[in-house]
Write an enzyme that holds these catalytic residues in place. Structure first.
Site, PDB file in Angstrom:
ATOM      1  N   HIS A 146      37.141  36.790  53.815  1.00  9.28           N
ATOM      2  CA  HIS A 146      38.255  36.047  53.222  1.00  9.28           C
ATOM      3  C   HIS A 146      38.893  36.878  52.102  1.00  9.28           C
ATOM      4  CE1 HIS A 146      39.959  32.145  51.495  1.00  9.28           C
ATOM      5  NE2 HIS A 146      40.043  32.968  50.461  1.00  9.28           N
ATOM      6  N   GLU A 147      38.064  37.414  51.209  1.00  9.07           N
ATOM      7  CA  GLU A 147      38.599  38.176  50.074  1.00  9.07           C
ATOM      8  C   GLU A 147      39.179  39.517  50.515  1.00  9.07           C
ATOM      9  OE1 GLU A 147      39.021  36.695  47.306  1.00  9.07           O
ATOM     10  OE2 GLU A 147      37.848  34.945  47.929  1.00  9.07           O
ATOM     11  N   HIS A 150      42.595  38.872  51.654  1.00 12.82           N
ATOM     12  CA  HIS A 150      43.543  38.832  50.532  1.00 12.82           C
ATOM     13  C   HIS A 150      43.980  40.247  50.154  1.00 12.82           C
ATOM     14  CE1 HIS A 150      43.715  34.637  49.566  1.00 12.82           C
ATOM     15  NE2 HIS A 150      42.457  34.516  49.234  1.00 12.82           N
ATOM     16  N   GLU A 197      45.485  30.868  50.917  1.00 14.69           N
ATOM     17  CA  GLU A 197      44.082  30.583  51.209  1.00 14.69           C
ATOM     18  C   GLU A 197      43.874  30.314  52.696  1.00 14.69           C
ATOM     19  OE1 GLU A 197      41.184  30.483  49.132  1.00 14.69           O
ATOM     20  OE2 GLU A 197      42.642  31.737  48.082  1.00 14.69           O
TER      21      GLU A 197
END
Length: 375
Positions: A146-147, A150, A197
């Site tokens: 997930h990060e 980003h 997100e």
């Protein structure tokens, strides 16, 4: 496209990989997994009056070097010597999404489970001890992915600006825009932040390639480390009930509840991710058919915006939310909208005035109040 255990220790320092086979996506563009609402919210943010002024001012003034020194001095930097299992996950995630430079990752002491990707020049990933202690290996792998998502999307710049605008508001109050303009930018940043997100959740799934682990992680963030007391289907049912339940008053309250938040509600994130995992788009990525980074320069901004607008239109049309249904009625030219609006706020359906005759003019039926049925 290759499997993880086929990559033969190639370049970029991705030496440590898990034994379980996972697909890799060479040259993948962030466009492959970005939620359409993420792109459209970012376009809207950039068009906001005063945003360029704030962005340019903050880009030169934010103490990013201080931020990096703070984590270096007061957190634990992930490496082969410290939190080695997280370092393995980080390198693996960067290899799967083909992110050449592995961002530094820090573990900071905080009982609240959280993770973030920040930085103006280069992204930094920070995870809290509360998150590390809460999640198992596969759940944590999805978070790391997930990060990294980003970072690949370039989200860290805008996330850093939001962090400083909200946490250091007094120090930037001198910016010559006035408080109202600053709040408008913060509100727009939060809207984009929430949509970003959803994109990063998709990146986490592409890295972990285990939908059940992603679902478990979101459930734990919502309800703690009590998996034996929780159920994925029941958790997703909450999202359906949240979307469809109540009347127009509840729709307004939902908007007010989410405005100050930087993250979407957890049940909503889980439902959105599961829905995407069941689409042909996701399967095509897993089969190796996805937009490449070297094609990004040829991408039409107007086409991307049209795709985002189309996605919003579909969401409104298919939504069970009473407010979204009302918007659809307005767009469709339904009759007696004033009566519908009053009726939904008072919980009396389409009956306004004596004898409950409104709503019978345009088709001979009454509009009943929305039910709490899911689906």
């Amino acid at each position: 496209m290759t499997d993880d255990n086929d990559h033969g220790r190639q370049g970029g320092g991705h030496e440590n990989v898990p034994s379980r086979q996972r697909r890799r996506f060479p040259g993948i563009s962030s466009r492959a997994y970005e939620h359409p609402a993420d792109r459209s919210a970012l376009v809207a943010l950039r068009r906001l009056s005063g945003f360029d002024t704030v962005f340019k001012a903050l880009s030169g003034l934010l103490p990013e070097r201080s931020l990096r020194l703070l984590f270096l001095s007061d957190s634990v930097r992930v490496s082969d010597a410290q939190f080695a299992h997280l370092n393995t996950m980080l390198r693996d995630a960067c290899y799967i999404l083909d992110l050449e430079k592995v961002p530094p990752m820090y573990v900071t002491q905080d009982p609240n489970p959280n993770a973030m990707c920040i930085g103006l020049d280069e992204p930094i990933i920070v995870v809290t001890t509360g998150l590390v202690e809460l999640l198992d290996e596969e759940e944590m792998r999805a978070v790391v992915g997930h990060e990294v998502g980003h970072a690949l999307s370039g989200h860290s710049v805008y996330r850093t600006i939001l962090l400083f605008l909200t946490n250091l508001a007094l120090k930037v109050a001198w910016i010559p825009l006035g408080n109202v303009a600053i709040m408008a930018i913060v509100t727009a940043l939060r809207e984009w932040f929430r949509k970003s997100e959803l994109s990063a959740d998709r990146a986490g799934l592409l890295v972990g390639q285990d939908l059940k682990a992603s679902m478990r992680g979101l459930m734990k963030i919502a309800g703690g480390n009590h998996l034996h007391e929780m159920n994925v289907d029941a958790f997703l049912e909450q999202a359906k009930e949240y979307e469809a339940g109540g009347d127009l008053r509840d729709s307004v309250l939902k908007i007010l509840n989410v405005l100050p938040r930087t993250h979407p509600f957890t049940t909503v994130r889980a439902a959105e991710l599961k829905k995407w995992a069941e689409t042909r788009d996701y399967q095509r990525i897993m089969d190796g058919h996805y937009p490449r980074r070297d094609e990004d320069k040829d991408t039409s901004v107007s086409d991307s915006f049209r795709q985002s607008a189309s996605s919003y239109t579909d969401d409104v049309r298919n939504s069970k939310d009473p407010l979204m249904k009302l918007v659809t009625d307005i767009a469709g030219g339904a009759g007696d909208l004033g009566g519908k609006l009053r009726g939904k706020f008072t919980g009396q359906g389409g009956q306004t005035g004596q004898g409950g005759q409104s709503g019978k003019q345009g088709g001979g039926r009454n509009d009943d109040p929305p039910t709490d049925e899911a689906g």
